[in-house]
Design a protein around this motif. Structure first.
Motif, PDB file in Angstrom:
ATOM      1  N   SER A  72       3.232  94.580  43.037  1.00 59.99           N
ATOM      2  CA  SER A  72       4.014  93.428  43.486  1.00 59.99           C
ATOM      3  C   SER A  72       4.137  92.359  42.409  1.00 59.99           C
ATOM      4  N   GLU A  73       4.836  91.311  42.760  1.00 56.15           N
ATOM      5  CA  GLU A  73       4.852  90.075  41.975  1.00 56.15           C
ATOM      6  C   GLU A  73       3.498  89.376  42.120  1.00 56.15           C
ATOM      7  N   ILE A  74       3.359  88.220  41.496  1.00 55.87           N
ATOM      8  CA  ILE A  74       2.112  87.450  41.584  1.00 55.87           C
ATOM      9  C   ILE A  74       1.787  87.018  43.006  1.00 55.87           C
ATOM     10  N   PHE A  75       2.765  87.069  43.909  1.00 57.45           N
ATOM     11  CA  PHE A  75       2.572  86.577  45.276  1.00 57.45           C
ATOM     12  C   PHE A  75       1.936  87.623  46.181  1.00 57.45           C
ATOM     13  N   GLN A  76       1.690  88.809  45.691  1.00 61.31           N
ATOM     14  CA  GLN A  76       1.153  89.953  46.417  1.00 61.31           C
ATOM     15  C   GLN A  76       2.187  90.488  47.425  1.00 61.31           C
ATOM     16  N   GLY A 118       2.857  81.980  48.974  1.00 61.42           N
ATOM     17  CA  GLY A 118       4.210  81.561  49.300  1.00 61.42           C
ATOM     18  C   GLY A 118       5.099  81.498  48.075  1.00 61.42           C
ATOM     19  N   TYR A 119       6.392  81.643  48.314  1.00 65.36           N
ATOM     20  CA  TYR A 119       7.377  81.481  47.241  1.00 65.36           C
ATOM     21  C   TYR A 119       7.664  79.989  47.063  1.00 65.36           C
ATOM     22  N   ASP A 120       6.666  79.260  46.652  1.00 71.50           N
ATOM     23  CA  ASP A 120       6.788  77.821  46.455  1.00 71.50           C
ATOM     24  C   ASP A 120       5.917  77.441  45.265  1.00 71.50           C
ATOM     25  N   ASP A 121       5.894  76.156  44.928  1.00 70.55           N
ATOM     26  CA  ASP A 121       5.146  75.721  43.746  1.00 70.55           C
ATOM     27  C   ASP A 121       3.660  76.015  43.887  1.00 70.55           C
ATOM     28  N   MET A 122       3.116  75.817  45.075  1.00 69.69           N
ATOM     29  CA  MET A 122       1.690  76.079  45.272  1.00 69.69           C
ATOM     30  C   MET A 122       1.372  77.560  45.075  1.00 69.69           C
ATOM     31  N   GLY A 123       2.213  78.417  45.666  1.00 68.81           N
ATOM     32  CA  GLY A 123       2.000  79.846  45.500  1.00 68.81           C
ATOM     33  C   GLY A 123       2.195  80.292  44.068  1.00 68.81           C
ATOM     34  N   LYS A 124       3.204  79.747  43.419  1.00 65.88           N
ATOM     35  CA  LYS A 124       3.470  80.101  42.025  1.00 65.88           C
ATOM     36  C   LYS A 124       2.312  79.689  41.126  1.00 65.88           C
ATOM     37  N   ASP A 125       1.783  78.495  41.326  1.00 68.21           N
ATOM     38  CA  ASP A 125       0.671  78.019  40.497  1.00 68.21           C
ATOM     39  C   ASP A 125      -0.567  78.890  40.698  1.00 68.21           C
ATOM     40  N   LYS A 126      -0.858  79.235  41.957  1.00 66.12           N
ATOM     41  CA  LYS A 126      -2.027  80.076  42.227  1.00 66.12           C
ATOM     42  C   LYS A 126      -1.830  81.471  41.651  1.00 66.12           C
ATOM     43  N   GLY A 127      -0.649  82.040  41.830  1.00 62.65           N
ATOM     44  CA  GLY A 127      -0.390  83.370  41.305  1.00 62.65           C
ATOM     45  C   GLY A 127      -0.457  83.431  39.794  1.00 62.65           C
ATOM     46  N   ASN A 128       0.088  82.418  39.137  1.00 64.06           N
ATOM     47  CA  ASN A 128       0.022  82.381  37.675  1.00 64.06           C
ATOM     48  C   ASN A 128      -1.408  82.194  37.184  1.00 64.06           C
ATOM     49  N   SER A 129      -2.197  81.433  37.932  1.00 66.59           N
ATOM     50  CA  SER A 129      -3.609  81.276  37.586  1.00 66.59           C
ATOM     51  C   SER A 129      -4.350  82.610  37.720  1.00 66.59           C
ATOM     52  N   ASP A 130      -4.063  83.327  38.800  1.00 66.86           N
ATOM     53  CA  ASP A 130      -4.682  84.649  38.980  1.00 66.86           C
ATOM     54  C   ASP A 130      -4.279  85.595  37.857  1.00 66.86           C
ATOM     55  N   LYS A 131      -3.006  85.556  37.495  1.00 64.49           N
ATOM     56  CA  LYS A 131      -2.508  86.432  36.433  1.00 64.49           C
ATOM     57  C   LYS A 131      -3.233  86.170  35.112  1.00 64.49           C
ATOM     58  N   ALA A 132      -3.525  84.904  34.843  1.00 66.05           N
ATOM     59  CA  ALA A 132      -4.177  84.540  33.590  1.00 66.05           C
ATOM     60  C   ALA A 132      -5.683  84.756  33.633  1.00 66.05           C
ATOM     61  N   GLY A 173       7.167  98.616  39.696  1.00 66.53           N
ATOM     62  CA  GLY A 173       6.777  97.239  39.954  1.00 66.53           C
ATOM     63  C   GLY A 173       7.823  96.260  39.503  1.00 66.53           C
ATOM     64  N   VAL A 174       7.665  95.023  39.981  1.00 67.59           N
ATOM     65  CA  VAL A 174       8.570  93.930  39.641  1.00 67.59           C
ATOM     66  C   VAL A 174       7.764  92.768  39.078  1.00 67.59           C
ATOM     67  N   CYS A 175       8.318  92.094  38.069  1.00 65.95           N
ATOM     68  CA  CYS A 175       7.675  90.931  37.448  1.00 65.95           C
ATOM     69  C   CYS A 175       6.340  91.370  36.835  1.00 65.95           C
ATOM     70  N   ILE A 176       5.229  90.715  37.153  1.00 63.37           N
ATOM     71  CA  ILE A 176       3.957  91.223  36.624  1.00 63.37           C
ATOM     72  C   ILE A 176       3.735  92.656  37.090  1.00 63.37           C
ATOM     73  N   GLY A 177       4.264  92.984  38.276  1.00 65.43           N
ATOM     74  CA  GLY A 177       4.147  94.359  38.742  1.00 65.43           C
ATOM     75  C   GLY A 177       4.869  95.343  37.851  1.00 65.43           C
TER      76      GLY A 177
END
Length: 244
Positions: free
Chosen positions: A37-41, A77-91, A123-127
């Motif tokens: 998946s994307e960073i959002f799971q 979520g597909y929002d700033d909070m979800g994006k920030d958390k997902g990018n943090s997990d990715k890093a 996969g898509v994006c990080i996926g």
């Protein structure tokens, strides 16, 4: 084919990983696709993509790619909070842990009566990156990678010399790489770097750049291109039907 879905917990080297399995309903065994998946799971668009693939005669596994970093069942979520958390997990999560997740899924599907043994990745994006990375595993015969991020930049942590560009030399299966020309996450110079690396190592691959933005596969998003998404589904299914 009609599709059923079930939830499994797969034991990995870094802990239990929730994984949704989509497969044709009824008896039979089918090739497997590891769908990252994307960073959002596993959001609703990811679930629908997996269902489309399963309906064409595949068992599709959707893992929680950041299972070590979130409570089980987390969907961002597909929002700033979800994006920030997902990018943090990715890093935070190293590629080595993604590798062990892939190995655990391979072992899991090989033990199931509904899998006939052949395995692909998508996969898509990080996926898309993780599908590319999965192709380093010799048990993965083909990978369909949609707008794969961070391959060119090496920004996902890894041990020295174990980044995905360096590991391209170990890919033995077939790749299908798709990028959007208007995608700021993988600019032209990044795409050229990935393409040159594949050619340098003699990897069997197809390369496609389309007039689209990032996340053009995500239905419900303003960037979604339904007609182009349909072409991608058809191309992915054709790849997997031929190689698996």
């Amino acid at each position: 084919m009609r599709v059923c879905a079930e939830h499994h917990v797969i034991n990995t080297a870094t802990g239990p990983m929730g994984t949704r399995v989509y497969r044709p309903a009824g008896p039979g065994s089918y090739p497997a696709i590891l769908f990252y998946s994307e960073i959002f799971q596993e959001t609703a668009p990811i679930s629908r993509m997996a269902t489309v693939l399963a309906g064409h005669g595949f068992v599709v596994l959707v893992p929680e790619i950041f299972h070590e970093l979130n409570p089980a069942g987390t969907v961002l979520g597909y929002d700033d909070m979800g994006k920030d958390k997902g990018n943090s997990d990715k890093a935070t999560k190293p590629l080595e842990s993604h590798d062990s997740d892939t190995a655990a899924m391979v072992d899991f599907v090989r033990r199931q009566p509904w899998c006939q043994g052949k395995i692909g990745a998508m996969g898509v994006c990080i996926g898309g990156h993780l599908a590319y990375r999965a192709a380093v595993n010799p048990d993965v015969a083909a990978a369909f990678c949609l707008y794969a991020t961070d391959i060119h930049s090496g920004t996902i942590p890894s041990q020295p010399g174990n980044d995905s560009l360096s590991r391209t030399r170990d890919i033995r299966g077939e790749l299908y790489m798709v990028f959007g020309k208007q995608d700021p996450h993988v600019p032209g110079e990044g795409r050229r770097l990935i393409q040159h690396n594949l050619e340098q190592h003699g990897v069997n691959h197809s390369w496609l750049e389309v007039n689209a933005e990032h996340a053009f596969m995500r239905d419900g998003d303003a960037r979604h291109d339904p007609a182009l998404a349909l072409v991608m589904y058809q191309s992915a299914i054709a790849l997997f039907q031929r190689t698996l």
